[in-house]
Design an enzyme around this catalytic site. Structure first.
Site, mmCIF file in Angstrom:
data_model
loop_
_atom_site.group_PDB
_atom_site.id
_atom_site.type_symbol
_atom_site.label_atom_id
_atom_site.label_comp_id
_atom_site.label_asym_id
_atom_site.label_seq_id
_atom_site.Cartn_x
_atom_site.Cartn_y
_atom_site.Cartn_z
ATOM 1 C CG ASP A 176 28.371 64.989 -1.147
ATOM 2 O OD1 ASP A 176 29.169 64.668 -0.696
ATOM 3 O OD2 ASP A 176 29.154 64.742 -2.786
ATOM 4 C CG HIS A 211 24.817 58.272 3.359
ATOM 5 N ND1 HIS A 211 24.242 57.451 2.371
ATOM 6 C CD2 HIS A 211 26.331 58.519 3.668
ATOM 7 C CE1 HIS A 211 25.514 58.377 1.913
ATOM 8 N NE2 HIS A 211 26.660 58.718 2.512
ATOM 9 C CD GLU A 236 29.127 59.406 6.847
ATOM 10 O OE1 GLU A 236 28.952 58.308 6.757
ATOM 11 O OE2 GLU A 236 30.529 59.241 5.440
#
Ligand SMILES: [Zn+2]
Length: 420
Positions: free
Chosen positions: A364, A287, A284
């Protein structure tokens, strides 16, 4: 000319329907054939039991079979509204506005609200079935009908408190700013969206869920350490009571600037080890670090700009209204445009999903590099896949079109090739 417009729309509408329906059939068939013999796909050997694998297939097939009816039903609803209900609703809004909202844009506000309400009511049967039958059958649904009802009422109130004033300003801009109304409206909508990106996590999401800072403990202290390592400045790492509605688990990143926050579902925290939870968090934060949210906002903004421009061209074109039995008006243009745009924007869906999948791969990769270890990320993915009964073998066309995330197999494959 009206006939040509209706004909063009119906043709594209049919193409979209056939494509959606066909993709679903392809996927159903693919899953059925792949699962014959109950042989677990390579990457997941030993990671889930034959029973769990069988459940994931049954769940996928049940959802696919339901999607057939949902698709068909949704299409009928759209056609009935477009070719039956709109002129009636327009007249009804006119009468109601004369009596109760006798000020500028009263009729437009009632008309737009009525269409939205109709769409919402029409979606209840399929939503109800999906939540209380399908999801319940596989043990996912935790929503009670009281909670479901409360959610609907809150949604309605938000629509009135936020949606109507928003619409009022748009109608006013369309009316008062001349032929460049669409540029003014564009700036207004962009400003409004930015405000919502900030306000949603802080003011609106808490109306539906409880958000609590992660409890003290190993997970929290390791997360704070990780946040410092990657330079993620926020104290907004929350646990959300997702278990109130569903046993599905998830995590997401939202907001911009100081309002940014990472939200972990309590279901996810409960089912993962600290290492796995940390991998999800690193993903996260990826991102955020890689500016994915900002990039998606830019893409959306571009679509909005072109959408409004096209709308501005259609506005001056009388047959556009006549084709659907309406008199030209700003509010009718807005409603028609949103109801008709599906078969045209249908082709953009895969493009957006492709960009989103690209972001997922990057996040990832970021997680693996940050943790200097691919294993926790891979384990976390397997965990999420198994617990959510995710389809392990979607048809490649189906996933390319519908999936905002790469398939678990694709992600694990990519994770294993990241140099650490
Ligand atoms: Zn992600």
């Amino acid at each position: 000319m009206e006939t040509v417009i209706v004909g063009l729309f119906v043709a594209l509408f049919a193409v979209e329907f056939i494509a959606e329906f066909g993709l679903n059939e392809l996927n159903l068939d693919y899953v059925r054939r792949r699962s014959a013999g109950n042989k677990i796909p390579d990457f997941f050997q030993g990671k889930l039991s034959p029973e769990e694998y069988d459940q994931s297939i049954q769940y996928t097939l049940a959802k696919g079979r339901f999607q057939r009816w949902e698709e068909l039903y949704g299409r009928v609803v759209t056609l009935v509204i477009l070719f039956g209900a709109l002129p009636l609703l327009d007249r009804f809004s006119g009468n109601l506005a004369d009596w109760y909202l006798p000020f500028a844009y009263g009729r437009g506000l009632i008309f737009c609200f009525a269409v939205a309400l109709l769409l919402c009511i029409a979606s209840l049967p399929t939503e109800f079935y999906s939540t209380f039958k399908l999801e319940a059958r596989f043990g996912f649904n935790k929503t009670t009908w009281q909670l479901y009802l409360a959610d609907k009422v809150k949604g309605l109130i938000l629509g009135i408190v936020i949606g109507l004033p928003f619409l009022f300003v748009v109608l006013w801009l369309m009316d008062a700013t001349g032929s460049y109304w669409w540029i003014w409206t564009f700036f207004f909508v962009v400003g409004f969206q930015l405000l919502m990106v900030i306000a949603y996590p802080m003011l609106i999401a808490p109306l539906f869920n409880k958000f609590e800072p992660l409890p003290e403990g190993e997970l929290r202290s390791r997360i704070l350490q990780l946040a410092e390592q990657v330079g993620f400045k926020t104290n907004g790492i929350f646990s959300m009571d997702g278990s109130k509605r569903s046993a599905h688990s998830n995590a997401y990143f939202t907001g911009i600037g100081k309002a940014k926050r990472i939200v972990l579902f309590d279901t996810l925290i409960a089912q993962m080890t600290t290492e796995q939870g940390l991998a999800v968090l690193a993903h996260e934060m990826g991102h955020f670090k890689l500016k994915h949210i900002r990039r998606m906002l830019v893409v959306q903004t571009l679509f909005l700009f072109f959408g409004l421009y096209i709308l501005s061209l259609l506005m001056d074109y009388q047959p556009f209204f006549a084709a659907f039995g309406l008199d030209p008006s700003n509010y009718a243009a807005l409603v028609l445009f949103s109801l008709l745009s599906g078969p045209f924007t249908f082709y953009l869906g895969p493009l957006i999903n492709w960009l989103s999948r690209k972001h997922e791969y990057e996040a990832d990769q970021f997680a693996v590099k940050t943790l200097h270890n691919p294993t926790p990320m891979e384990e976390a993915l397997v965990n999420l896949t198994v617990k959510n009964l995710t389809n392990l073998t979607p048809h490649p066309w189906y996933s390319a079109y519908h999936y905002s995330h790469p398939t678990p197999t694709e992600r694990i494959h990519a994770i294993r090739t990241v140099p650490v």
